[in-house]
Design an enzyme around this catalytic site. Structure first.
Site, PDB file in Angstrom:
ATOM      1  N   TRP A 220       0.818  -1.212   0.000  1.00  0.00           N
ATOM      2  CA  TRP A 220       0.000   0.000   0.000  1.00  0.00           C
ATOM      3  C   TRP A 220       0.851   1.260   0.000  1.00  0.00           C
ATOM      4  O   TRP A 220       0.554   2.211  -0.727  1.00  0.00           O
ATOM      5  CB  TRP A 220      -1.011  -0.009   1.148  1.00  0.00           C
ATOM      6  CG  TRP A 220      -2.111  -0.990   0.890  1.00  0.00           C
ATOM      7  CD1 TRP A 220      -2.404  -2.097   1.613  1.00  0.00           C
ATOM      8  CD2 TRP A 220      -3.042  -0.984  -0.211  1.00  0.00           C
ATOM      9  NE1 TRP A 220      -3.460  -2.778   1.039  1.00  0.00           N
ATOM     10  CE2 TRP A 220      -3.867  -2.113  -0.079  1.00  0.00           C
ATOM     11  CE3 TRP A 220      -3.245  -0.138  -1.316  1.00  0.00           C
ATOM     12  CZ2 TRP A 220      -4.893  -2.422  -0.983  1.00  0.00           C
ATOM     13  CZ3 TRP A 220      -4.265  -0.440  -2.212  1.00  0.00           C
ATOM     14  CH2 TRP A 220      -5.066  -1.566  -2.045  1.00  0.00           C
TER      15      TRP A 220
ATOM     16  N   LYS B 213     -12.384  -1.516   5.639  1.00  0.00           N
ATOM     17  CA  LYS B 213     -11.597  -2.520   6.350  1.00  0.00           C
ATOM     18  C   LYS B 213     -12.059  -2.641   7.804  1.00  0.00           C
ATOM     19  O   LYS B 213     -12.320  -3.719   8.287  1.00  0.00           O
ATOM     20  CB  LYS B 213     -10.104  -2.169   6.310  1.00  0.00           C
ATOM     21  CG  LYS B 213      -9.544  -1.917   4.920  1.00  0.00           C
ATOM     22  CD  LYS B 213      -9.331  -3.203   4.144  1.00  0.00           C
ATOM     23  CE  LYS B 213      -9.022  -2.964   2.669  1.00  0.00           C
ATOM     24  NZ  LYS B 213      -8.075  -1.913   2.377  1.00  0.00           N
TER      25      LYS B 213
ATOM     26  N   ASP C 183      -1.750   6.773   6.134  1.00  0.00           N
ATOM     27  CA  ASP C 183      -2.825   5.921   5.620  1.00  0.00           C
ATOM     28  C   ASP C 183      -3.124   4.905   6.724  1.00  0.00           C
ATOM     29  O   ASP C 183      -2.340   3.993   6.965  1.00  0.00           O
ATOM     30  CB  ASP C 183      -2.340   5.225   4.339  1.00  0.00           C
ATOM     31  CG  ASP C 183      -3.350   4.213   3.798  1.00  0.00           C
ATOM     32  OD1 ASP C 183      -4.435   4.046   4.404  1.00  0.00           O
ATOM     33  OD2 ASP C 183      -3.044   3.595   2.758  1.00  0.00           O
TER      34      ASP C 183
HETATM   35  C1  LIG Z   1      -7.403  -1.285   1.224  1.00  0.00           C
HETATM   36  C2  LIG Z   1      -6.341  -0.286   1.428  1.00  0.00           C
HETATM   37  C3  LIG Z   1      -6.146   0.793   0.542  1.00  0.00           C
HETATM   38  C4  LIG Z   1      -7.012   1.006  -0.679  1.00  0.00           C
HETATM   39  O1  LIG Z   1      -8.268   1.345  -0.265  1.00  0.00           O
HETATM   40  P1  LIG Z   1      -9.445   1.710  -1.312  1.00  0.00           P
HETATM   41  O2  LIG Z   1     -10.460   2.263  -0.376  1.00  0.00           O
HETATM   42  O3  LIG Z   1      -9.847   0.417  -1.947  1.00  0.00           O
HETATM   43  O4  LIG Z   1      -8.910   2.702  -2.266  1.00  0.00           O
HETATM   44  C5  LIG Z   1      -5.140   1.681   0.810  1.00  0.00           C
HETATM   45  N1  LIG Z   1      -4.361   1.549   1.887  1.00  0.00           N
HETATM   46  C6  LIG Z   1      -4.507   0.527   2.760  1.00  0.00           C
HETATM   47  C7  LIG Z   1      -3.605   0.433   3.936  1.00  0.00           C
HETATM   48  C8  LIG Z   1      -5.501  -0.417   2.548  1.00  0.00           C
HETATM   49  O5  LIG Z   1      -5.662  -1.432   3.408  1.00  0.00           O
END
Ligand SMILES: *Cc1c(COP(=O)(O)O)cnc(C)c1O
Length: 346
Positions: free
Chosen positions: A89, A182, A158
């Site tokens: 990511w 998530k 993030d």
């Molecule tokens: C799933 C995830 C993403 C991408 O998320 P989207 O909402 O599908 O764009 C980015 N960073 C992390 C850490 C993730 O787990």
């Protein structure tokens, strides 16, 4: 999703609290929805103990859209930003940021197959960087920061797969973003938590929808927001408050992860690829010493109602995600199954 929240959604689905309609049918400007939105925001602020000088934005586009929005909003005339690469990511965030600015990869654990957080004393920060970006929890690799770095530069994180799993000190960050799906609520909602002084600096070519100042001023309603996902996330916030807030969640999440890591540590049959100090409490990848048994393991697991255990296609093996809504009993069932499978395969 917490099961109690799903029951509540079902009960309110056709007629939200005698309004005569579903939340899906409401105008986002209606008094009913404005109350849903404001309550959710206040509950999120309470959960995070976020000070008044942070805006809580309820946006769309997923964390992936934030990979671009962050440099567009935060460069503020500077040429570049620092990024730490700890897995898939953060690598994607770097790739997207490179379309907008010079990226200094201050540290990377690529040579270690991303099985650890690069030690802080090896980071090579650019003194002129606009911000430092990290991915707090690498959802695929299962590597997590257990202490966020304090490097004297605006920290951007993030936290898609860990926000609301434990208390954090919001004031350590200039900006936090997280896709909701998530650990928070349904897909379609993206949370952005941003300090006021970082607003109003967006590059001239920033798409209006991605300009944090525009969204903050509009109460995240510059256009139609993801109303249903916002509502359901609000129910999850209430559920979290009733569980003892983020302290309560942290204790449960640590207990859940402890059960599974103890099982991995005890066994030579299963392996964790991640350095002990940096193991994620949310996503636990593991492999079988003999990968030829992988499909039998997954089939047997499905037979016991243990699903979604196949590792991400990019790494293989297994991965157990222990998000807030996963009860401790589910982790105990997984560990029982792992012990049985090991015995039967010996
Ligand atoms: C799933 C995830 C993403 C991408 O998320 P989207 O909402 O599908 O764009 C980015 N960073 C992390 C850490 C993730 O787990």
């Amino acid at each position: 999703m917490p099961e109690a929240v799903l029951h509540q959604v079902r009960d309110e689905l056709l007629d939200y609290r005698a309004s005569g309609m579903s939340v899906m049918e409401m105008s986002h400007r209606s008094p009913e929805f404005i109350e849903i939105a404001e309550t959710a925001e206040a509950d999120l602020r309470a959960l995070l103990d976020a000070p008044d000088d942070y805006r809580l934005l309820f946006l769309q586009g997923g964390a992936t859209t934030q990979f671009a929005a962050v440099p567009l909003n935060l460069l503020n005339g500077k040429g570049g930003a620092d990024y730490v690469e700890t897995g898939s990511w953060s690598a994607k965030a770097i790739k997207e940021a490179r379309r907008h600015c010079a990226v200094n990869v201050a540290a990377t654990s690529a040579a270690e197959q991303f099985n650890q957080i690069p030690p802080l004393d090896t980071w090579e920060l650019d003194s002129d960087a606009a911000y430092l970006h990290i991915c707090g929890n690498e959802t695929i690799g299962g590597v997590q920061f257990h202490h966020y770095p304090d490097c004297g530069v605006t920290l951007v994180a993030d936290l898609s797969s860990e926000l609301l799993s434990r208390p954090i000190d919001v004031t350590q960050f200039g900006l936090i973003y997280a896709g909701a799906q998530k650990n928070i609520g349904p897909a379609g909602l993206t949370l952005v938590i941003v300090r006021d002084d970082l607003l109003g600096r967006a590059a001239a070519n920033t798409p209006t929808m991605l300009d944090y100042a525009v969204q903050a001023k509009a109460g995240s309603m510059y256009n139609t927001p993801p109303t249903f996902a916002w509502y359901v996330a609000g129910l999850v916030f209430k559920w979290l408050l009733a569980q003892g807030g983020l302290k309560g969640m942290a204790a449960r999440n640590a207990a859940k992860a402890g059960l599974l890591y103890d099982a991995l540590n005890r066994s030579n049959f299963y392996r964790s690829p991640v350095a002990r100090a940096d193991r994620s409490l949310m996503n636990v990848p593991f492999t079988l010493a003999d990968p030829r048994l992988d499909s039998a393991f997954l089939e047997g697991a499905t037979g016991r109602g243990l699903t979604n255990l196949k590792g991400h296609r990019s790494v293989g093996g297994m991965r157990a995600s222990l998000y807030n809504a996963v009860p401790e009993a589910a982790v105990a069932s997984l560990v029982d199954y792992m012990n049985d499978f090991e015995r039967e395969s010996a």
